[in-house]
Design a protein around this motif. Structure first.
Motif, PDB file in Angstrom:
ATOM      1  N   PRO A  93      -8.664  -2.109   9.615  1.00  0.00           N
ATOM      2  CA  PRO A  93      -7.518  -1.562  10.340  1.00  0.00           C
ATOM      3  C   PRO A  93      -6.909  -0.798   9.126  1.00  0.00           C
ATOM      4  CG  PRO A  93      -7.717  -4.012  10.476  1.00  0.00           C
ATOM      5  CD  PRO A  93      -8.878  -3.649   9.242  1.00  0.00           C
ATOM      6  N   LYS A  94      -6.037   0.230   9.453  1.00  0.00           N
ATOM      7  CA  LYS A  94      -5.434   1.072   8.754  1.00  0.00           C
ATOM      8  C   LYS A  94      -4.496   0.440   7.669  1.00  0.00           C
ATOM      9  CE  LYS A  94      -1.732   4.568   8.861  1.00  0.00           C
ATOM     10  NZ  LYS A  94      -1.086   5.474   9.894  1.00  0.00           N
ATOM     11  N   GLY A  95      -4.418   1.016   6.354  1.00  0.00           N
ATOM     12  CA  GLY A  95      -3.616   0.119   5.384  1.00  0.00           C
ATOM     13  C   GLY A  95      -4.300  -0.970   4.682  1.00  0.00           C
ATOM     14  N   THR A  96      -5.644  -1.135   5.119  1.00  0.00           N
ATOM     15  CA  THR A  96      -6.251  -2.535   4.416  1.00  0.00           C
ATOM     16  C   THR A  96      -6.614  -1.859   2.969  1.00  0.00           C
ATOM     17  OG1 THR A  96      -7.411  -3.041   6.562  1.00  0.00           O
ATOM     18  CG2 THR A  96      -8.438  -3.991   4.472  1.00  0.00           C
ATOM     19  N   SER A  97      -6.378  -2.838   2.070  1.00  0.00           N
ATOM     20  CA  SER A  97      -6.735  -2.643   0.599  1.00  0.00           C
ATOM     21  C   SER A  97      -8.191  -2.700   0.553  1.00  0.00           C
ATOM     22  CB  SER A  97      -6.112  -3.543  -0.198  1.00  0.00           C
ATOM     23  OG  SER A  97      -4.598  -3.309  -0.298  1.00  0.00           O
ATOM     24  N   ILE A  98      -8.588  -1.881  -0.451  1.00  0.00           N
ATOM     25  CA  ILE A  98     -10.362  -1.790  -0.737  1.00  0.00           C
ATOM     26  C   ILE A  98     -10.355  -1.632  -2.170  1.00  0.00           C
ATOM     27  CG2 ILE A  98     -12.395  -0.114  -0.483  1.00  0.00           C
ATOM     28  CD1 ILE A  98     -11.145  -1.056   2.044  1.00  0.00           C
ATOM     29  N   ILE A  99     -11.183  -2.708  -2.623  1.00  0.00           N
ATOM     30  CA  ILE A  99     -11.409  -2.685  -4.259  1.00  0.00           C
ATOM     31  C   ILE A  99     -12.937  -2.360  -4.173  1.00  0.00           C
ATOM     32  CG2 ILE A  99     -11.989  -4.520  -5.968  1.00  0.00           C
ATOM     33  CD1 ILE A  99      -9.522  -6.146  -4.825  1.00  0.00           C
ATOM     34  N   THR A 100     -13.098  -1.491  -5.349  1.00  0.00           N
ATOM     35  CA  THR A 100     -14.433  -1.107  -5.498  1.00  0.00           C
ATOM     36  C   THR A 100     -14.997  -1.690  -6.753  1.00  0.00           C
ATOM     37  OG1 THR A 100     -13.579   0.952  -6.661  1.00  0.00           O
ATOM     38  CG2 THR A 100     -14.427   1.040  -4.156  1.00  0.00           C
ATOM     39  N   SER A 101     -15.861  -2.069  -7.026  1.00  0.00           N
ATOM     40  CA  SER A 101     -16.399  -2.901  -7.963  1.00  0.00           C
ATOM     41  C   SER A 101     -17.411  -1.697  -8.946  1.00  0.00           C
ATOM     42  CB  SER A 101     -17.550  -3.949  -7.843  1.00  0.00           C
ATOM     43  OG  SER A 101     -18.123  -4.560  -9.124  1.00  0.00           O
ATOM     44  N   LEU A 102     -16.638  -1.004  -9.740  1.00  0.00           N
ATOM     45  CA  LEU A 102     -17.463  -0.165 -10.530  1.00  0.00           C
ATOM     46  C   LEU A 102     -18.506  -0.688 -11.502  1.00  0.00           C
ATOM     47  CD1 LEU A 102     -14.467   2.234 -11.627  1.00  0.00           C
ATOM     48  CD2 LEU A 102     -16.050   2.376  -9.511  1.00  0.00           C
ATOM     49  N   THR A 103     -18.013  -2.135 -11.887  1.00  0.00           N
ATOM     50  CA  THR A 103     -19.254  -2.739 -13.012  1.00  0.00           C
ATOM     51  C   THR A 103     -20.536  -2.934 -11.929  1.00  0.00           C
ATOM     52  OG1 THR A 103     -17.370  -4.047 -13.874  1.00  0.00           O
ATOM     53  CG2 THR A 103     -19.662  -5.003 -13.863  1.00  0.00           C
ATOM     54  N   HIS A 127      -7.783   0.866  -3.565  1.00  0.00           N
ATOM     55  CA  HIS A 127      -7.709   2.139  -2.575  1.00  0.00           C
ATOM     56  C   HIS A 127      -7.081   1.436  -1.490  1.00  0.00           C
ATOM     57  CE1 HIS A 127     -10.310   5.617  -4.175  1.00  0.00           C
ATOM     58  NE2 HIS A 127     -10.132   4.446  -5.168  1.00  0.00           N
ATOM     59  N   ALA A 128      -7.229   1.968  -0.326  1.00  0.00           N
ATOM     60  CA  ALA A 128      -6.681   1.601   0.973  1.00  0.00           C
ATOM     61  C   ALA A 128      -7.081   2.591   1.905  1.00  0.00           C
ATOM     62  CB  ALA A 128      -4.996   1.396   1.226  1.00  0.00           C
ATOM     63  N   VAL A 129      -7.628   2.231   3.229  1.00  0.00           N
ATOM     64  CA  VAL A 129      -7.890   3.060   4.310  1.00  0.00           C
ATOM     65  C   VAL A 129      -6.794   3.668   4.921  1.00  0.00           C
ATOM     66  CG1 VAL A 129     -10.302   2.152   5.008  1.00  0.00           C
ATOM     67  CG2 VAL A 129      -8.096   1.117   5.828  1.00  0.00           C
ATOM     68  N   ASN A 130      -6.567   5.077   5.403  1.00  0.00           N
ATOM     69  CA  ASN A 130      -5.597   5.772   5.854  1.00  0.00           C
ATOM     70  C   ASN A 130      -5.574   5.824   7.488  1.00  0.00           C
ATOM     71  OD1 ASN A 130      -4.609   6.955   3.442  1.00  0.00           O
ATOM     72  ND2 ASN A 130      -6.375   8.423   3.405  1.00  0.00           N
ATOM     73  N   CYS A 131      -6.633   5.065   7.874  1.00  0.00           N
ATOM     74  CA  CYS A 131      -6.479   5.050   9.421  1.00  0.00           C
ATOM     75  C   CYS A 131      -7.569   3.917   9.772  1.00  0.00           C
ATOM     76  CB  CYS A 131      -6.886   6.340   9.965  1.00  0.00           C
ATOM     77  SG  CYS A 131      -8.407   6.913   9.777  1.00  0.00           S
ATOM     78  N   ASP A 132      -7.354   3.469  10.837  1.00  0.00           N
ATOM     79  CA  ASP A 132      -8.409   2.480  11.694  1.00  0.00           C
ATOM     80  C   ASP A 132      -9.746   3.297  11.488  1.00  0.00           C
ATOM     81  OD1 ASP A 132      -6.460   0.917  12.406  1.00  0.00           O
ATOM     82  OD2 ASP A 132      -6.415   1.182  14.391  1.00  0.00           O
ATOM     83  N   THR A 133     -10.581   2.366  10.919  1.00  0.00           N
ATOM     84  CA  THR A 133     -12.025   2.926  10.630  1.00  0.00           C
ATOM     85  C   THR A 133     -13.195   1.992  10.925  1.00  0.00           C
ATOM     86  OG1 THR A 133     -13.255   4.359   8.957  1.00  0.00           O
ATOM     87  CG2 THR A 133     -12.089   2.476   8.130  1.00  0.00           C
ATOM     88  N   LYS A 134     -14.483   2.568  11.231  1.00  0.00           N
ATOM     89  CA  LYS A 134     -15.370   1.540  11.406  1.00  0.00           C
ATOM     90  C   LYS A 134     -16.609   1.821  10.109  1.00  0.00           C
ATOM     91  CE  LYS A 134     -19.090   0.188  14.871  1.00  0.00           C
ATOM     92  NZ  LYS A 134     -19.712   0.384  16.073  1.00  0.00           N
TER      93      LYS A 134
END
Length: 328
Positions: free
Chosen positions: A220-230, A206-213
């Motif tokens: 920061p906006k655009g940072t890639s997000i990896i989710t470990s479903l395992t 995934h990626a975040v759509n905006c700067d977020t806390k």
């Protein structure tokens, strides 16, 4: 000689730039292992078993940590609580899609899986509408899957699983989706198969759509997000002995099917797989049709079979087997 000096100076500048970019953002992002210039943390990730590498790193840095895959930071979410908080509680913010240079070049920014923003919303609405309408007409999608299942049986031409199938459905009609509510053990087996094989251990980034806390970290906006479903599907708090295949993980004490919020083989939140409903229908109808008509038997003693899924990077698949089909 001058060329060598220029190359050395250029490489040094590139390394310094890489170090500066990594250090400038590390104080705000979640903690993580120290990255190397240019290549980041790539050497700390086993490409044959990415999920295991992420699990090992989570033991050191916690459920939310940062990796550098090259010079770009990637935030990893490990465990049910972190994944749920991001993809469900803050689903809109985390509904972006990470960058895939090669697939993006091939798809030209199209497709429901890799798109993001307003284009993704339009394509997802269209995909869901198409799937819902796919069964309209003389025959529904369920009829078509039943026909495919019968064809598969003809080409291939007792367990508790089969006992339930024969008790609820019998042997003289095809299974249908209405049967599923009366077949808790079958439903539990299908869920456990998906949980156990853990087909896509880290889902699609995934990626975040905006700067977020997020959890007191700045992403920061655009940072890639990896989710470990395992980490969710194999959580020992929810699934005792998670490395063991056990349909009881989805059955209560009275033998009724029980849902689990930890069941995320299709991911979760706004970017959950659009074809989840169709896939579940196919799994139920294909498997029940086969076991309604055949006993399955391994060509070797089942005790010597290794059912551990084989991790091949982003996908985890079962080992190859030989099996015999005996008509019921």
């Amino acid at each position: 000689m001058d060329l060598v000096v220029v190359l050395v100076i250029s490489l040094s500048c590139l390394l310094l730039l890489s170090l500066w970019r990594q250090r400038s953002g590390r104080g705000k992002l979640p903690p993580g292992p120290m990255p190397l210039p240019i290549i980041g943390n790539i050497l700390q990730i086993d490409p044959k078993n990415i999920s295991k590498s992420l699990t090992n790193l989570s033991k050191v840095y916690g459920p939310v940590f940062t990796l550098y895959l090259g010079m770009r930071p990637t935030v990893v979410l490990h465990g049910y609580e972190a994944v749920k908080e991001a993809l469900i509680d803050h689903g809109e913010v985390f509904s972006g899609r990470g960058s895939f240079p090669v697939p993006d070049r091939v798809s030209k920014g199209l497709g429901v899986i890799l798109t993001t923003g307003s284009r993704w919303r339009e394509m997802r609405r269209f995909s869901l509408m198409t799937l819902r309408n796919f069964g309209m007409g003389k025959r529904s999608i369920e009829d078509r899957i039943q026909e495919e299942a019968r064809c598969l049986v003809e080409e291939l031409r007792k367990t508790k699983f089969q006992e339930e199938i024969h008790y609820v459905i019998g042997r003289h009609r095809s299974p249908c989706m209405q049967d599923k509510s009366s077949m808790p053990y079958t439903e539990a087996v299908l869920h456990e198969i998906q949980r156990y094989i853990d087909l896509v251990p880290t889902s699609v980034p995934h990626a975040v759509n905006c700067d977020t806390k997020f959890r007191n970290y700045f992403i920061p906006k655009g940072t890639s997000i990896i989710t470990s479903l395992t980490s969710v599907l194999h959580d020992s708090k929810e699934f005792p002995n998670p490395e063991k295949f056990d349909p009881g993980h989805f059955l209560d004490k009275s033998g009724k099917f029980k849902k689990s919020d930890y069941f995320m083989p299709f991911s979760t939140g706004k970017r959950v797989c659009a074809g989840e409903g169709l896939a579940r229908m196919e799994l139920f109808l294909f498997l029940t049709t086969i076991l309604q008509n055949f006993h399955l038997k391994s060509v070797v003693d089942p005790k010597v079979l290794d059912t551990t899924p084989v991790a091949t990077g982003f996908v985890s698949v079962p080992p190859a087997y030989q099996i015999c089909f005996f008509p019921v």
